[in-house]
Design a protein around this motif. Structure first.
Motif, PDB file in Angstrom:
ATOM      1  N   SER A   1       8.897   1.917  -6.287  1.00  0.00           N
ATOM      2  CA  SER A   1       8.414   1.120  -5.155  1.00  0.00           C
ATOM      3  C   SER A   1       9.454   0.065  -4.843  1.00  0.00           C
ATOM      4  O   SER A   1       9.801  -0.750  -5.705  1.00  0.00           O
ATOM      5  N   GLN A   2       9.954   0.063  -3.623  1.00  0.00           N
ATOM      6  CA  GLN A   2      10.975  -0.889  -3.200  1.00  0.00           C
ATOM      7  C   GLN A   2      10.328  -1.923  -2.275  1.00  0.00           C
ATOM      8  O   GLN A   2       9.974  -1.616  -1.151  1.00  0.00           O
ATOM      9  N   ALA A   3      10.133  -3.125  -2.804  1.00  0.00           N
ATOM     10  CA  ALA A   3       9.473  -4.187  -2.029  1.00  0.00           C
ATOM     11  C   ALA A   3       8.124  -3.710  -1.504  1.00  0.00           C
ATOM     12  O   ALA A   3       7.757  -3.943  -0.357  1.00  0.00           O
ATOM     13  N   GLY A   4       7.372  -3.031  -2.360  1.00  0.00           N
ATOM     14  CA  GLY A   4       6.133  -2.406  -1.936  1.00  0.00           C
ATOM     15  C   GLY A   4       4.984  -3.374  -1.711  1.00  0.00           C
ATOM     16  O   GLY A   4       4.879  -4.411  -2.371  1.00  0.00           O
ATOM     17  N   VAL A   5       4.118  -3.011  -0.763  1.00  0.00           N
ATOM     18  CA  VAL A   5       2.868  -3.735  -0.545  1.00  0.00           C
ATOM     19  C   VAL A   5       1.843  -3.087  -1.478  1.00  0.00           C
ATOM     20  O   VAL A   5       1.237  -2.067  -1.152  1.00  0.00           O
ATOM     21  N   LEU A   6       1.647  -3.674  -2.643  1.00  0.00           N
ATOM     22  CA  LEU A   6       0.883  -3.029  -3.708  1.00  0.00           C
ATOM     23  C   LEU A   6      -0.478  -3.664  -3.948  1.00  0.00           C
ATOM     24  O   LEU A   6      -1.248  -3.175  -4.774  1.00  0.00           O
ATOM     25  N   ASP A   7      -0.770  -4.732  -3.226  1.00  0.00           N
ATOM     26  CA  ASP A   7      -2.057  -5.426  -3.354  1.00  0.00           C
ATOM     27  C   ASP A   7      -2.555  -5.699  -1.943  1.00  0.00           C
ATOM     28  O   ASP A   7      -2.145  -6.670  -1.305  1.00  0.00           O
ATOM     29  N   LEU A   8      -3.432  -4.837  -1.437  1.00  0.00           N
ATOM     30  CA  LEU A   8      -3.855  -4.952  -0.039  1.00  0.00           C
ATOM     31  C   LEU A   8      -4.697  -6.194   0.206  1.00  0.00           C
ATOM     32  O   LEU A   8      -4.580  -6.833   1.257  1.00  0.00           O
ATOM     33  N   ARG A   9      -5.527  -6.572  -0.741  1.00  0.00           N
ATOM     34  CA  ARG A   9      -6.329  -7.777  -0.548  1.00  0.00           C
ATOM     35  C   ARG A   9      -5.430  -9.012  -0.525  1.00  0.00           C
ATOM     36  O   ARG A   9      -5.616  -9.911   0.309  1.00  0.00           O
ATOM     37  N   GLY A  10      -4.442  -9.055  -1.417  1.00  0.00           N
ATOM     38  CA  GLY A  10      -3.495 -10.161  -1.414  1.00  0.00           C
ATOM     39  C   GLY A  10      -2.649 -10.173  -0.156  1.00  0.00           C
ATOM     40  O   GLY A  10      -2.337 -11.239   0.387  1.00  0.00           O
ATOM     41  N   ALA A  11      -2.269  -8.986   0.334  1.00  0.00           N
ATOM     42  CA  ALA A  11      -1.473  -8.893   1.556  1.00  0.00           C
ATOM     43  C   ALA A  11      -2.267  -9.395   2.758  1.00  0.00           C
ATOM     44  O   ALA A  11      -1.725 -10.070   3.637  1.00  0.00           O
ATOM     45  N   TYR A  12      -3.544  -9.075   2.796  1.00  0.00           N
ATOM     46  CA  TYR A  12      -4.396  -9.551   3.896  1.00  0.00           C
ATOM     47  C   TYR A  12      -4.523 -11.072   3.849  1.00  0.00           C
ATOM     48  O   TYR A  12      -4.370 -11.748   4.882  1.00  0.00           O
ATOM     49  N   THR A  13      -4.765 -11.619   2.682  1.00  0.00           N
ATOM     50  CA  THR A  13      -4.915 -13.075   2.544  1.00  0.00           C
ATOM     51  C   THR A  13      -3.646 -13.800   2.958  1.00  0.00           C
ATOM     52  O   THR A  13      -3.698 -14.858   3.609  1.00  0.00           O
TER      53      THR A  13
ATOM     54  N   THR B   1     -11.475  -4.804   0.599  1.00  0.00           N
ATOM     55  CA  THR B   1     -12.356  -5.300  -0.452  1.00  0.00           C
ATOM     56  C   THR B   1     -12.251  -4.366  -1.653  1.00  0.00           C
ATOM     57  O   THR B   1     -11.474  -3.410  -1.660  1.00  0.00           O
ATOM     58  N   SER B   2     -13.079  -4.611  -2.654  1.00  0.00           N
ATOM     59  CA  SER B   2     -13.119  -3.736  -3.822  1.00  0.00           C
ATOM     60  C   SER B   2     -13.578  -2.330  -3.459  1.00  0.00           C
ATOM     61  O   SER B   2     -13.317  -1.368  -4.192  1.00  0.00           O
ATOM     62  N   ALA B   3     -14.224  -2.192  -2.311  1.00  0.00           N
ATOM     63  CA  ALA B   3     -14.657  -0.871  -1.862  1.00  0.00           C
ATOM     64  C   ALA B   3     -13.482   0.007  -1.429  1.00  0.00           C
ATOM     65  O   ALA B   3     -13.646   1.217  -1.234  1.00  0.00           O
ATOM     66  N   ASP B   4     -12.307  -0.599  -1.264  1.00  0.00           N
ATOM     67  CA  ASP B   4     -11.119   0.143  -0.834  1.00  0.00           C
ATOM     68  C   ASP B   4     -10.182   0.454  -1.995  1.00  0.00           C
ATOM     69  O   ASP B   4      -8.985   0.677  -1.802  1.00  0.00           O
ATOM     70  N   ALA B   5     -10.724   0.482  -3.187  1.00  0.00           N
ATOM     71  CA  ALA B   5      -9.898   0.723  -4.373  1.00  0.00           C
ATOM     72  C   ALA B   5      -9.165   2.050  -4.312  1.00  0.00           C
ATOM     73  O   ALA B   5      -8.086   2.203  -4.895  1.00  0.00           O
ATOM     74  N   ASP B   6      -9.716   3.024  -3.585  1.00  0.00           N
ATOM     75  CA  ASP B   6      -9.086   4.339  -3.549  1.00  0.00           C
ATOM     76  C   ASP B   6      -7.775   4.356  -2.773  1.00  0.00           C
ATOM     77  O   ASP B   6      -7.020   5.332  -2.863  1.00  0.00           O
TER      78      ASP B   6
END
Length: 279
Positions: free
Chosen positions: A171-183, A201-206
Motif C-alpha cells: 500500500s503506497q500512501a493508502g487510505v486504510l481507515d475510512l472512518r478516520g479519512a471521513y473525520t 461506520t462499523s457496519a462498513d467493515a467489509d
C-alpha cells in the motif's frame, strides 16, 4: 476462484531511504518511461462490458517471477484514471514481473463513473480474477500475486488482500481507515461518503481495511512523512491495529510527499522495488 494462499508469510523488511523530491507537485502523472528492450507494449484486456472494466497487461522478456497488480489512486474519482499507474510498469517488468494495471468504475459524473459500493469493489475482484484467463507465461496460483496500490488504490489493494485475491500487498500512501479519512475530510467533502455510500461506520467493515485486520496476507505500508494529502497517520494506525490483531504488517517510512511513492525516478519507488525483490 480459489483463494490465493501461495506463500507462507515472510519476514517484512526494507529500510526507509531518502529520495529526490518529485517536481511534478501533484499536477498529473509522470511521463511513462520507455519499456525495457525485448518487452512488448501493454496489451488491453476487458474483464467486463463497461468502458472502465479493463486492464493493461505487460509481460517481461523472460519467465515472470510473479504478477504485480497495479491499482491507481485518485480518491476513487472519475477525474483520475489508469494513467497514474502506467509510469510504474516499465520498472516492474524490468524486474521480471508480469504487470496487470487495472481500471475500474469510479465515483462521479462523466466517463469512468458508475462506481461506489459495491461496483468499484466488484470491478477490482473481477479484474484480479481475470488473471486466471490471461496468457501470463506462468500459472498465477503458483507465483506471488502482489497488489500495489497508491492512495485510494492502496485501499482497494489492501481490501483485495483481505478477500484472498492476492498473496502480498504494498500500500503506497493508502487510505486504510475510512472512518478516520471521513473525520479528517480527506479528498474533500463527499469523497469518502461517495465510495462508501454514506458516512462510514462499523457496519462498513467489509470494505474498510482497518476494520478487517488481521489480513491473511502480509501488508507493507510505504508512506512519505511529508504527505499532506493522505497523512502518514493512516498507515501508522493501520499497522498498529494489524499487528495488535496478530497480522503481518510493516510501516516503511520514506521522505517526500503524496506522489513521491509513485515517481519511478525516486528512491521512494526504489523502496517498493526492494520489497518486491525480497519476495
Amino acid at each position: 476462484m480459489p483463494r490465493r494462499t501461495l506463500l507462507t508469510l515472510p519476514a517484512l523488511g526494507a529500510a526507509a531511504v531518502g529520495l529526490t523530491v518529485l517536481v511534478r507537485g501533484g499536477v498529473g502523472p509522470e511521463e511513462v518511461p520507455p519499456m525495457p528492450e525485448g518487452v512488448r507494449e501493454p496489451q488491453r484486456h476487458d474483464y467486463g462490458s463497461d468502458p472502465s472494466q479493463f486492464g493493461e497487461l505487460t509481460l517481461p522478456a523472460g519467465l515472470p517471477r510473479g504478477v504485480a497488480v497495479v491499482v491507481h489512486g485518485g480518491f476513487w474519482k472519475t477525474a483520475y484514471g489508469i494513467e497514474y499507474a502506467r509510469p510504474l510498469v516499465p520498472s516492474l517488468v524490468e524486474q521480471g514481473w508480469a504487470t496487470w494495471a487495472i481500471e475500474y468504475r469510479r465515483v462521479g459524473g462523466g466517463a469512468g463513473g458508475g462506481g461506489g459500493n459495491p461496483e468499484t469493489f466488484d470491478d477490482v475482484r473481477a479484474a484480479i480474477e481475470e488473471l486466471d484467463e490471461l496468457v501470463l507465461g506462468v500459472d498465477p496460483s503458483t507465483v506471488p500475486v502482489v497488489g500495489i496500490g497508491h492512495s485510494a488504490g492502496g485501499h482497494l489493494a489492501t481490501w483485495a488482500g483481505g478477500q484472498g485475491l492476492l498473496t502480498h500487498v504494498v500500500s503506497q500512501a493508502g487510505v486504510l481507515d475510512l472512518r478516520g479519512a471521513y473525520t479528517a475530510g480527506l479528498g474533500g467533502p463527499g469523497t469518502v461518503t461517495g465510495i462508501v455510500g454514506g458516512v462510514p461506520t462499523s457496519a462498513d467493515a467489509d470494505i474498510d481495511p482497518v476494520q478487517q485486520v488481521p489480513l491473511p496476507v502480509p501488508v507493507w505500508c510505504v508512506h512519505a512523512t511529508g504527505d499532506d494529502i493522505v497523512p502518514i497517520s493512516q498507515s501508522r494506525s493501520y499497522v498498529e491495529a494489524a499487528t495488535a490483531a496478530g497480522g503481518t504488517a510493516r510501516l516503511v517510512e520514506v521522505e517526500g510527499d503524496h506522489f513521491s511513492v509513485i515517481d519511478p525516478a525516486s528512491d521512494a519507488w526504489a523502496t517498493t522495488l526492494t520489497i518486491l525483490e525480497a519476495l
